[in-house]
Design a protein around this motif. Sequence first.
Motif, PDB file in Angstrom:
ATOM      1  N   PRO B  81       0.839  -1.198   0.000  1.00  0.00           N
ATOM      2  CA  PRO B  81       0.000   0.000   0.000  1.00  0.00           C
ATOM      3  C   PRO B  81       0.876   1.250   0.000  1.00  0.00           C
ATOM      4  O   PRO B  81       1.982   1.241   0.524  1.00  0.00           O
ATOM      5  CB  PRO B  81      -0.776  -0.093   1.327  1.00  0.00           C
ATOM      6  CG  PRO B  81      -0.562  -1.478   1.830  1.00  0.00           C
ATOM      7  CD  PRO B  81       0.753  -1.934   1.275  1.00  0.00           C
ATOM      8  N   GLY B  83       0.685   5.740   0.162  1.00  0.00           N
ATOM      9  CA  GLY B  83       0.017   7.038   0.167  1.00  0.00           C
ATOM     10  C   GLY B  83       0.827   7.958  -0.714  1.00  0.00           C
ATOM     11  O   GLY B  83       0.914   7.766  -1.923  1.00  0.00           O
ATOM     12  N   GLY B  85       4.069   8.327  -0.313  1.00  0.00           N
ATOM     13  CA  GLY B  85       5.440   7.829  -0.422  1.00  0.00           C
ATOM     14  C   GLY B  85       6.458   8.702   0.289  1.00  0.00           C
ATOM     15  O   GLY B  85       7.600   8.805  -0.152  1.00  0.00           O
ATOM     16  N   THR B  86       6.071   9.333   1.389  1.00  0.00           N
ATOM     17  CA  THR B  86       7.035  10.150   2.146  1.00  0.00           C
ATOM     18  C   THR B  86       7.636   9.394   3.335  1.00  0.00           C
ATOM     19  O   THR B  86       8.388   9.976   4.110  1.00  0.00           O
ATOM     20  CB  THR B  86       6.394  11.454   2.682  1.00  0.00           C
ATOM     21  OG1 THR B  86       5.381  11.112   3.638  1.00  0.00           O
ATOM     22  CG2 THR B  86       5.796  12.280   1.568  1.00  0.00           C
ATOM     23  N   SER B  87       7.291   8.127   3.478  1.00  0.00           N
ATOM     24  CA  SER B  87       7.822   7.361   4.609  1.00  0.00           C
ATOM     25  C   SER B  87       9.340   7.469   4.689  1.00  0.00           C
ATOM     26  O   SER B  87      10.032   7.296   3.689  1.00  0.00           O
ATOM     27  CB  SER B  87       7.437   5.887   4.482  1.00  0.00           C
ATOM     28  OG  SER B  87       8.164   5.127   5.433  1.00  0.00           O
ATOM     29  N   SER B 147       5.874  16.860   7.097  1.00  0.00           N
ATOM     30  CA  SER B 147       5.611  16.535   5.692  1.00  0.00           C
ATOM     31  C   SER B 147       4.158  16.789   5.319  1.00  0.00           C
ATOM     32  O   SER B 147       3.685  16.293   4.299  1.00  0.00           O
ATOM     33  CB  SER B 147       5.928  15.049   5.469  1.00  0.00           C
ATOM     34  OG  SER B 147       5.245  14.266   6.450  1.00  0.00           O
ATOM     35  N   ASN B 156      -0.634   8.537   7.270  1.00  0.00           N
ATOM     36  CA  ASN B 156      -0.558   8.969   8.679  1.00  0.00           C
ATOM     37  C   ASN B 156      -1.139   7.916   9.607  1.00  0.00           C
ATOM     38  O   ASN B 156      -0.579   7.616  10.659  1.00  0.00           O
ATOM     39  CB  ASN B 156      -1.339  10.274   8.909  1.00  0.00           C
ATOM     40  CG  ASN B 156      -0.726  11.496   8.238  1.00  0.00           C
ATOM     41  OD1 ASN B 156      -1.286  12.577   8.301  1.00  0.00           O
ATOM     42  ND2 ASN B 156       0.405  11.334   7.580  1.00  0.00           N
ATOM     43  N   SER B 161       1.441   8.832  12.682  1.00  0.00           N
ATOM     44  CA  SER B 161       2.371   9.957  12.618  1.00  0.00           C
ATOM     45  C   SER B 161       2.115  10.993  13.700  1.00  0.00           C
ATOM     46  O   SER B 161       0.993  11.163  14.169  1.00  0.00           O
ATOM     47  CB  SER B 161       2.246  10.626  11.247  1.00  0.00           C
ATOM     48  OG  SER B 161       2.500   9.669  10.245  1.00  0.00           O
TER      49      SER B 161
HETATM   50  C1  LIG Z   1      10.438  15.952   4.953  1.00  0.00           C
HETATM   51  C2  LIG Z   1       9.694  14.942   5.767  1.00  0.00           C
HETATM   52  C3  LIG Z   1       9.243  15.296   7.028  1.00  0.00           C
HETATM   53  C4  LIG Z   1       8.551  14.370   7.802  1.00  0.00           C
HETATM   54  N1  LIG Z   1       8.090  14.765   9.033  1.00  0.00           N
HETATM   55  C5  LIG Z   1       7.401  13.895   9.790  1.00  0.00           C
HETATM   56  C6  LIG Z   1       6.904  14.285  11.072  1.00  0.00           C
HETATM   57  O1  LIG Z   1       7.059  15.415  11.522  1.00  0.00           O
HETATM   58  N2  LIG Z   1       6.222  13.361  11.813  1.00  0.00           N
HETATM   59  C7  LIG Z   1       6.003  12.107  11.336  1.00  0.00           C
HETATM   60  O2  LIG Z   1       5.396  11.328  12.052  1.00  0.00           O
HETATM   61  N3  LIG Z   1       6.450  11.715  10.125  1.00  0.00           N
HETATM   62  C8  LIG Z   1       7.141  12.575   9.327  1.00  0.00           C
HETATM   63  N4  LIG Z   1       7.599  12.163   8.100  1.00  0.00           N
HETATM   64  C9  LIG Z   1       7.359  10.768   7.647  1.00  0.00           C
HETATM   65  C10 LIG Z   1       6.124  10.561   6.751  1.00  0.00           C
HETATM   66  O3  LIG Z   1       5.720  11.762   6.173  1.00  0.00           O
HETATM   67  C11 LIG Z   1       4.963   9.958   7.538  1.00  0.00           C
HETATM   68  O4  LIG Z   1       5.289   8.646   7.925  1.00  0.00           O
HETATM   69  C12 LIG Z   1       3.637   9.951   6.740  1.00  0.00           C
HETATM   70  O5  LIG Z   1       2.566   9.553   7.566  1.00  0.00           O
HETATM   71  C13 LIG Z   1       3.650   9.037   5.554  1.00  0.00           C
HETATM   72  O6  LIG Z   1       2.500   9.309   4.777  1.00  0.00           O
HETATM   73  P1  LIG Z   1       2.451   8.937   3.229  1.00  0.00           P
HETATM   74  O7  LIG Z   1       1.100   9.273   2.712  1.00  0.00           O
HETATM   75  O8  LIG Z   1       3.597   9.517   2.525  1.00  0.00           O
HETATM   76  O9  LIG Z   1       2.570   7.368   3.315  1.00  0.00           O
HETATM   77  P2  LIG Z   1       3.601   6.334   2.580  1.00  0.00           P
HETATM   78  O10 LIG Z   1       4.960   6.834   2.772  1.00  0.00           O
HETATM   79  O11 LIG Z   1       3.125   6.240   1.175  1.00  0.00           O
HETATM   80  O12 LIG Z   1       3.283   5.054   3.351  1.00  0.00           O
HETATM   81  C14 LIG Z   1       3.605   4.923   4.709  1.00  0.00           C
HETATM   82  C15 LIG Z   1       3.220   3.526   5.202  1.00  0.00           C
HETATM   83  O13 LIG Z   1       1.819   3.397   5.269  1.00  0.00           O
HETATM   84  C16 LIG Z   1       1.341   2.402   4.379  1.00  0.00           C
HETATM   85  N5  LIG Z   1       0.148   3.000   3.781  1.00  0.00           N
HETATM   86  C17 LIG Z   1       0.028   4.197   3.182  1.00  0.00           C
HETATM   87  N6  LIG Z   1      -1.247   4.440   2.859  1.00  0.00           N
HETATM   88  C18 LIG Z   1      -1.961   3.362   3.259  1.00  0.00           C
HETATM   89  C19 LIG Z   1      -3.337   3.020   3.219  1.00  0.00           C
HETATM   90  N7  LIG Z   1      -4.238   3.844   2.698  1.00  0.00           N
HETATM   91  N8  LIG Z   1      -3.712   1.820   3.727  1.00  0.00           N
HETATM   92  C20 LIG Z   1      -2.794   0.976   4.266  1.00  0.00           C
HETATM   93  N9  LIG Z   1      -1.503   1.270   4.326  1.00  0.00           N
HETATM   94  C21 LIG Z   1      -1.079   2.443   3.836  1.00  0.00           C
HETATM   95  C22 LIG Z   1       2.473   2.127   3.431  1.00  0.00           C
HETATM   96  O14 LIG Z   1       2.476   0.787   3.005  1.00  0.00           O
HETATM   97  C23 LIG Z   1       3.670   2.409   4.302  1.00  0.00           C
HETATM   98  O15 LIG Z   1       3.958   1.297   5.100  1.00  0.00           O
HETATM   99  C24 LIG Z   1       8.311  13.063   7.307  1.00  0.00           C
HETATM  100  C25 LIG Z   1       8.754  12.717   6.034  1.00  0.00           C
HETATM  101  C26 LIG Z   1       9.440  13.640   5.264  1.00  0.00           C
HETATM  102  C27 LIG Z   1       9.887  13.219   3.899  1.00  0.00           C
END
Ligand SMILES: Cc1cc2nc3c(=O)[nH]c(=O)nc-3n(C[C@H](O)[C@H](O)[C@H](O)COP(=O)(O)OP(=O)(O)OC[C@H]3O[C@@H](n4cnc5c(N)ncnc54)[C@H](O)[C@@H]3O)c2cc1C
Lengths: 394, 481
Positions: B81, B83, B85-87, B147, B156, B161
């Motif tokens: 899965p 979202g 992709g900022t993980s 992010s 999230n 998060s």
């Molecule tokens: C510059 C930067 C700053 C950041 N700051 C913070 C911060 O302050 N606090 C913090 O907690 N994190 C932070 N992060 C990390 C990241 O943004 C978080 O983990 C965020 O929640 C990931 O969301 P995403 O939509 O990018 O998910 P993804 O990176 O796409 O996925 C994250 C995880 O969730 C799963 N997933 C995603 N969507 C779903 C869905 N709909 N159903 C089931 N599984 C799913 C994926 O398989 C993966 O395991 C930061 C990242 C960056 C690059």
Amino acid sequence: MSLALVPVDEAGVRDAVGQAAAERVALLVCGNGTKSGMLRPVQAARVLSTAGLSGISLYSPSELIIAAQAGTPLPEIEAALAEKGQQLTAEPPDLSRIFGATGKPQTIGGITATNLSGPRRVAWGAMRDHVMGIRAVTGRGEIVHSGGRVLKNVTGLDLCKLFTGSHGTLGAITEVTLKVLPAAESSGTLVLPNLSPRAAVVALSAALGSPYGVSGAAWMPAFPGFAGSVAFVRIEDFKASVAYRTEKLRGELGIPGTDILDEAASRAVWAAVRDVQPLPLTDADAVWRVSVRPSAGPNVLDSVASAGLRGFLDWGGGLVWLSGPASLESHACVEAAVRSAGGTWTLLRGPDALRAAVDVVPPEVPVLAAIGRRVKASLDPAGILNPGRMYAGI
Amino acid sequence: MIRLPDPKRDVLARRDAIVAGLRDLLPEASLISDELRLKPYETDGLSAYRQMPLAVALPETTEQVADVLRFCHRNGVRVVPRGAGTSLSGGALPMEDAVVVGLMKMNRILDIDYADRVATVQAGVTNIGITNAVAGNGFFYAPDPSSQLACMIGGNVNMNSGGAHCLKYGVTANNLLGLKIVTIEGDILDIGGAHLDAAGYDWLGLLTGSEGMLAIVTEVNVRILRAPEGARAMLAAFASNEIAGRCVDAIIASGIIPVALEFMDRPAIHACEAFAHAGYPLDAEAMLIIEVEGSVSEQDDLLDRLKAICQRFDPISLKVSQSPEESAAIWKGRKGAFGAVGRISPDYLCMDGTIPTSRLPEVLRRIGEMSDSYGLKVANIFHAGDGNLHPLIMFDANDPASFHKAEAFGADILRLCVDVGGCLTGEHGVGVEKRDLMPYQFAEHELAQQRAIKSAFDPDWLLNPSKVFPLLDAPAMAQAA
Ligand SMILES: Cc1cc2nc3c(=O)[nH]c(=O)nc-3n(C[C@H](O)[C@H](O)[C@H](O)COP(=O)(O)OP(=O)(O)OC[C@H]3O[C@@H](n4cnc5c(N)ncnc54)[C@H](O)[C@@H]3O)c2cc1C
């Protein structure tokens, strides 16, 4: 239920559960048993109490963390926190009015296993939101931990959430680590007189949707010292802020006759709401605890009135406490009201026969129930921990 | 280096048939299988790791998600899965034999109810998108990861998060009421609702932070909160990390819970100042950003109390913001911290352990020593109130040795976090990054228990199977199930 096991440490709990698992003997897992009448009656040959595991194992006020053995009396924890000006944020209730006083205090393990939270839940989260770490003995007789003693932790699956509120069916909790917060310097309460439940919930929603940090919002048909129905809105903060915010909110709500309680009266009112004092209650009554979206609270009250059930509202209307005749008809009426509102019920008190005959909590849809059975089987393969407590046959 | 499980040969061999099968289930534009367009999905925020997936599906409805999962389940195809992709832990890193299911097309806000203080949004709505949708009415969605412009609520939920304002408002788990999920078998389930604390097992709590291993989230009911009357920040700078740490303790002990309490060490201060020109004190060893909320006079009162506390620790400088613009500038440095460090060193690893706050001075000293011995620079930024550290380890990606050293350094920091009573990850998740460190925090039987719970949702281990738990060989994995 003849034999009661009261181990004094975690290893003792592990041994007791391990032995029961080997012998396939069901255990009634409890603390001091103050809430043993809750949910479905458990058929078990042995009682396993965690009340013997007692004491605060760690308290670090500047880190907002307290850890205690499962059998530690809640009052002991509350006193230790109060000495440092802190408190259990979720404000767990004392339900001895409902279940009768046993002469023994409730334990932190019991409060966690039942996930019971008081009025402050609406703003600051439930017990489950403050459990940072848990140690438990699973039905396999294994000691597992989840979380820890820090405030932020996403390492691995969150079993703290799973154990909290599982009523001892997944593990015997041996230690709980909680996030605590400073107790506010002052507590102030607005009294909104003579509103219907519906008008009250509109006002409570406006209060909870205001920028003033409302931490309690309840309506009840009667309260000692007040004529007629009354709604209460609480603000907790530094003294000057409470004075400013209650005044400001009174003006914005604009409900004629709104009063402001002084500190002592305010604290007394919320202790009573927390401990379910406003619920009309006879010895024979059953008690339900219902959670719905706040605007649906008044509908629930309306639709159960015909069956002779009465109640009051907390959490801005979202928590409905109900009491009335302990009958299948009453229960069916509560179920129907909650289903149409979209929410959840718990039959908290009732005769054994009633609790064994109905769904004390909403049944899960088959797919989720199957997942639940697999989760239960992974933690308690022999099915020895509080069998049937939440769902018949599980 | 992190190992990925061996791809399933039979799945790779059936690639064309699988792509064709998925194409039948989805709108034309919702299935990607050509190399060029797959490329953007080969990595996430942990960009050192890359792997092209078998295909990418971008469903537009919950039913389409269910169709895709049912198909993958029947065909034994793994699913990752995704979202935005900022993980930062590689949680969304694809696998060669896996279909990435991206939620970005499900980006609608379905309902906002101010009276009941709940919003229903699809999983692909961005974090800031929720706040933007309700801000006009004075409301906000509280958890605010840095992010937030990009990351999505589904991500999230799955990472649980946090953000700078979590000290007061809690993390994602504390701000959810319900989910719509799809199981790997393609069943659609509603968990929770618009009410608090559903009776029964806390599936909502278990699913939160489950890193895409239990189900796919398609809709989320979040709590929305009324914004405070106002907020203001102050800066306090100190001569050492120890002193700043003691000041944090004193603030918490005073009974004030600031809405945010952020800590930066000297390298972080310098990097952020060069980027944001926020007036950060360059002669300080450590700096705190403290934010309070309320009416202007309440802010004044709280800031006076905080100033008085800070004064007891001989601050090098104390600066209370005089305007919203000044507060914004103070935050600009912090919120842009990662970008700022990126300007000094294009490559860095962002670590994320949590420690008991009382151990802060000791931990920062040890990190400094490690930095010297590894010969890699590190800047420390962290959420001081809750002990969540973000050491940024700078390295040179063109030099593989430098990257390996950075990874080893990071692992040492995380082990140190566990040693002092903390944990491997406070908010970024385990993903692939910290997977192999899990046995440092959990006993083998505890990991087996967690694996068994995953198996209860996903018996065939098709959902994001290479994350969170150290890899087992296939027979052992089957046994765990
Ligand atoms: C510059 C930067 C700053 C950041 N700051 C913070 C911060 O302050 N606090 C913090 O907690 N994190 C932070 N992060 C990390 C990241 O943004 C978080 O983990 C965020 O929640 C990931 O969301 P995403 O939509 O990018 O998910 P993804 O990176 O796409 O996925 C994250 C995880 O969730 C799963 N997933 C995603 N969507 C779903 C869905 N709909 N159903 C089931 N599984 C799913 C994926 O398989 C993966 O395991 C930061 C990242 C960056 C690059």
